[in-house]
Write an enzyme that holds these catalytic residues in place. Structure first.
Site, short mmCIF file in Angstrom:
data_model
loop_
_atom_site.label_atom_id
_atom_site.label_comp_id
_atom_site.label_asym_id
_atom_site.label_seq_id
_atom_site.Cartn_x
_atom_site.Cartn_y
_atom_site.Cartn_z
N HIS A 182 0.84 -1.23 0.06
CA HIS A 182 0.02 0.26 0.00
C HIS A 182 0.92 1.35 0.18
CE1 HIS A 182 -3.28 -2.65 2.04
NE2 HIS A 182 -3.34 -2.51 0.71
N HIS A 183 2.28 1.09 -0.51
CA HIS A 183 3.01 2.27 -0.24
C HIS A 183 2.46 3.36 -1.28
CE1 HIS A 183 4.88 0.51 -3.86
NE2 HIS A 183 5.71 1.60 -3.94
N SER B 267 -1.99 -0.23 -18.98
CA SER B 267 -3.30 -0.35 -17.92
C SER B 267 -3.22 1.24 -17.11
CB SER B 267 -3.28 -1.23 -16.94
OG SER B 267 -3.80 -2.38 -17.54
N LYS C 265 -2.95 -8.51 -6.84
CA LYS C 265 -3.21 -9.70 -7.86
C LYS C 265 -4.42 -10.26 -7.44
CE LYS C 265 -1.41 -11.32 -11.82
NZ LYS C 265 -0.80 -10.49 -12.65
N LYS D 205 -2.72 -2.41 -7.85
CA LYS D 205 -2.99 -2.88 -9.27
C LYS D 205 -2.47 -4.24 -9.69
CE LYS D 205 -4.26 -1.37 -13.45
NZ LYS D 205 -4.92 -2.41 -13.61
N LYS E 286 7.21 -4.39 -10.19
CA LYS E 286 7.38 -4.08 -11.84
C LYS E 286 6.60 -2.64 -11.69
CE LYS E 286 5.30 -7.65 -13.45
NZ LYS E 286 4.38 -8.48 -13.99
P1 NAD Z 1 -3.54 -16.54 -21.59
O1 NAD Z 1 -4.29 -17.32 -20.89
O2 NAD Z 1 -3.79 -15.57 -22.81
O3 NAD Z 1 -2.55 -17.61 -22.52
C1 NAD Z 1 -1.53 -18.55 -21.82
C2 NAD Z 1 -1.35 -19.50 -22.90
O4 NAD Z 1 -0.25 -20.51 -22.44
C3 NAD Z 1 -2.51 -20.29 -23.46
O5 NAD Z 1 -2.21 -20.42 -24.92
C4 NAD Z 1 -2.18 -21.68 -22.82
O6 NAD Z 1 -2.96 -22.86 -23.44
C5 NAD Z 1 -0.85 -21.79 -22.68
N1 NAD Z 1 -0.40 -22.80 -21.49
C6 NAD Z 1 -0.97 -23.01 -20.69
N2 NAD Z 1 0.04 -23.95 -19.91
C7 NAD Z 1 1.05 -24.25 -20.65
C8 NAD Z 1 2.07 -25.29 -20.74
N3 NAD Z 1 2.41 -26.00 -19.53
N4 NAD Z 1 2.93 -25.04 -21.70
C9 NAD Z 1 2.68 -24.35 -22.79
N5 NAD Z 1 1.68 -23.53 -22.83
C10 NAD Z 1 0.91 -23.43 -21.94
O7 NAD Z 1 -2.29 -15.68 -20.63
P2 NAD Z 1 -1.57 -14.59 -21.02
O8 NAD Z 1 -2.54 -13.30 -20.50
O9 NAD Z 1 -0.91 -14.54 -22.01
O10 NAD Z 1 -0.42 -14.55 -19.81
C11 NAD Z 1 0.62 -15.27 -19.82
C12 NAD Z 1 1.76 -15.03 -18.80
O11 NAD Z 1 1.87 -13.77 -18.93
C13 NAD Z 1 1.07 -15.32 -17.21
O12 NAD Z 1 2.47 -15.71 -16.69
C14 NAD Z 1 0.79 -13.86 -16.96
O13 NAD Z 1 0.97 -13.62 -15.50
C15 NAD Z 1 1.82 -12.95 -17.72
N6 NAD Z 1 1.42 -11.66 -17.85
C16 NAD Z 1 0.34 -11.39 -18.37
C17 NAD Z 1 -0.16 -9.89 -18.85
C18 NAD Z 1 -1.20 -9.73 -19.62
O14 NAD Z 1 -1.61 -8.55 -19.90
N7 NAD Z 1 -2.11 -10.78 -19.89
C19 NAD Z 1 0.68 -8.83 -18.32
C20 NAD Z 1 1.76 -9.27 -17.49
C21 NAD Z 1 2.12 -10.58 -17.46
#
Ligand code: NAD
Length: 472
Positions: free
Chosen positions: A66-67, A364, A108, A72, A96
């Site tokens: 909460h700093h 965002s 989160k 977010k 981040k």
């Molecule tokens: P998403 O749900 O859109 O896509 C994830 C993909 O990974 C899917 O296609 C899924 O089938 C695949 N997957 C699942 N398990 C798997 C495995 N064992 N091996 C290979 N593929 C696998 O999710 P996303 O939003 O793209 O998020 C992916 C990562 O990025 C997460 O760690 C998330 O925290 C991080 N992230 C996402 C955002 C965002 O804006 N969406 C922002 C920052 C970080």
């Protein structure tokens, strides 16, 4: 993939903080405070299924720091969601945001559901009920806590969250800023959907442009000649791949949860995506070799490996077998702390998650600003800038007695709209943050980018606490 049963993602993040803290002079108690999660909310609620059956749905929202307010962070839908995971992801959000100078604390959320096992109607009811539970406990609001998409969620879920929040808070003028990553029609922002992957691309581009770092790896600077393997073709993996491909990189492998595909001549991301839409899977893509176990692809030779799925993918079990020279952590926490030690000893260059995937929260932030100011970027000044540009181009043409070619003239005159402003803002943030980290790496003689990134974040959060007078 779990290397051992004692794996804790949250402890791993804590160990990265401890490693970085040794390069700072902050009191131990302050570092302990920075590491803690300030508020943890665990909720269960019933979902009515067919024929009088019910299912208990479990959800979490963790506010790590909460700093700064609001806090977010995304909301994840996955059968693997648990408290440790959400705490770790919330903590990463604090570091981040501090790193890229976005004025939020970290949070989160997660709901323990496998989206493919539920109908759209059920997912809508789950999302709306989870949002109501967050509202009840004051765990959502434009000035309090602002969710966004993450693994398993996207603009659709964000629209349901916004609509539910608006229903309960219709008199709040800023209510739409309660969640980001909304569809454009629901007051989202141009460029948010692709922001994380585009940010990953900007970060990789900066990293591989360093002659010094690439020379150590036996590589040439630039993305053009690089071979890439991507794990996870979801939101982040897809947009990372599209951008890398446009820059000339060759995507030789894509791993998914049910297997992988490989072609050393290159895979076209858009065509693979279309193939998945048509057949339900990336497997059996024409011209590519299908790999039974997608995890095996992580060990194939390539210049850049981009894990873009989930945490805990590169562990002590496979770290010695990784052949990639560079790992770009598009996902959160894909490399465990113990695996990182092995990789660093082997000279692998790691671009850490808290930096590399920060493009999502950066855009965002722009969306939140748009929502609370209730005007889209470029709306007020685009035409004014165009008129000014036109005057300038006219003056140049008059003075030089030449007429510029029509296309060039129009390019010079065109004012920036929302997408151009968002994209250039994102690029500026990602490039600036890379060089901030790199300077710390050199100044403090730190051997890896993750530690340098954590030093940067810890210093900024510590200053906030000290200025708040919490640690007089
Ligand atoms: P998403 O749900 O859109 O896509 C994830 C993909 O990974 C899917 O296609 C899924 O089938 C695949 N997957 C699942 N398990 C798997 C495995 N064992 N091996 C290979 N593929 C696998 O999710 P996303 O939003 O793209 O998020 C992916 C990562 O990025 C997460 O760690 C998330 O925290 C991080 N992230 C996402 C955002 C965002 O804006 N969406 C922002 C920052 C970080």
């Amino acid at each position: 993939m779990t290397a051992n049963s004692t794996y804790s993602f949250f402890n791993d993040v804590g160990s990265f903080v401890d490693k970085a803290a040794r390069f700072t002079k902050h009191p131990k108690g302050l570092i302990e405070q920075i590491k803690q999660c300030n508020s943890i909310y665990h909720v269960t609620f019933p979902l009515r299924l067919q024929k009088g059956k019910f299912k208990v749905i479990e959800g979490y929202r963790v506010q790590h720091s909460h700093h700064k307010s609001p806090v977010k962070g995304g909301i994840r839908y996955s059968s693997g969601v648990n408290e440790d995971e959400v705490k770790a992801l919330a903590a990463l959000m604090s570091y981040k945001c501090a790193l890229v100078n976005v004025p939020f604390g970290g949070a989160k959320g997660g709901v323990r559901v496998e989206p493919s096992e539920y109908t759209v109607d059920q997912l809508e009811r789950i999302t709306r009920r989870f949002t109501s539970e967050l509202i009840k406990r004051n765990f959502i609001g434009p000035a309090v806590d602002v969710p966004a998409p993450d693994y398993g969620t996207g603009p659709r879920e964000m629209a349901w969250i916004a609509d539910t929040y608006m229903t309960f808070n219709s008199e709040q003028v800023n209510a739409l800023g309660c969640v980001t990553g909304k569809p454009l029609t629901q007051h989202g922002i141009r460029g948010r959907k692709e922001a994380t992957g585009r940010g990953v691309f900007f970060g990789l581009r900066e990293a591989v442009d360093s002659y010094e770092d690439m020379q150590k790896l036996g590589l040439h600077p630039g993305l053009g000649d690089k071979t890439v393997i991507i794990q996870g073709l979801g939101n982040v993996g897809y947009y990372t791949g599209i951008n890398l491909q446009k820059q000339g990189s060759t995507i030789i492998g894509i791993a998914e949860y049910n297997g992988g595909i490989y072609n050393e001549d290159g895979l076209d991301i858009e065509e693979v995506h279309q193939h998945r839409m048509d057949t339900g899977s990336i497997l059996d893509f024409p011209g590519a070799k299908t790999i039974k176990n997608g995890q095996d692809l992580l060990e194939y030779a390539c210049d850049i490996l981009v894990p873009a799925a989930l945490e805990n993918q590169i562990t002590t079990k496979n770290a010695t077998k990784i052949q990639a020279k560079i790992i770009g952590e598009a996902a959160n926490g894909p490399i465990t702390a113990d695996a990182e030690k092995i990789l660093l000893k082997r000279g692998v260059f790691i671009i850490p998650d808290l930096y590399l995937n920060a493009g999502g929260v950066t855009v965002s932030y722009f969306e939140w600003l748009k929502n609370i100011s209730r005007v889209s970027f470029g709306k007020i000044n685009k035409k004014y800038n165009e008129l000014n540009n036109q005057l300038m181009v006219d003056a140049i043409e008059d003075a030089s007695d030449t007429n510029l070619p029509y296309k060039q003239r129009m390019q010079l005159i065109k004012g920036a709209g929302e997408y151009e402003l968002v994209d250039s803002g994102l690029e500026g943030v990602m490039v600036g943050a890379y060089h901030e980290i790199n300077e710390i790496r050199k100044k403090d003689n730190v051997d890896d980018l993750r530690t340098a990134a954590f030093i940067n974040s810890i210093n900024k959060i510590a200053v906030s606490y000290l200025e708040l007078g919490v640690f007089p």
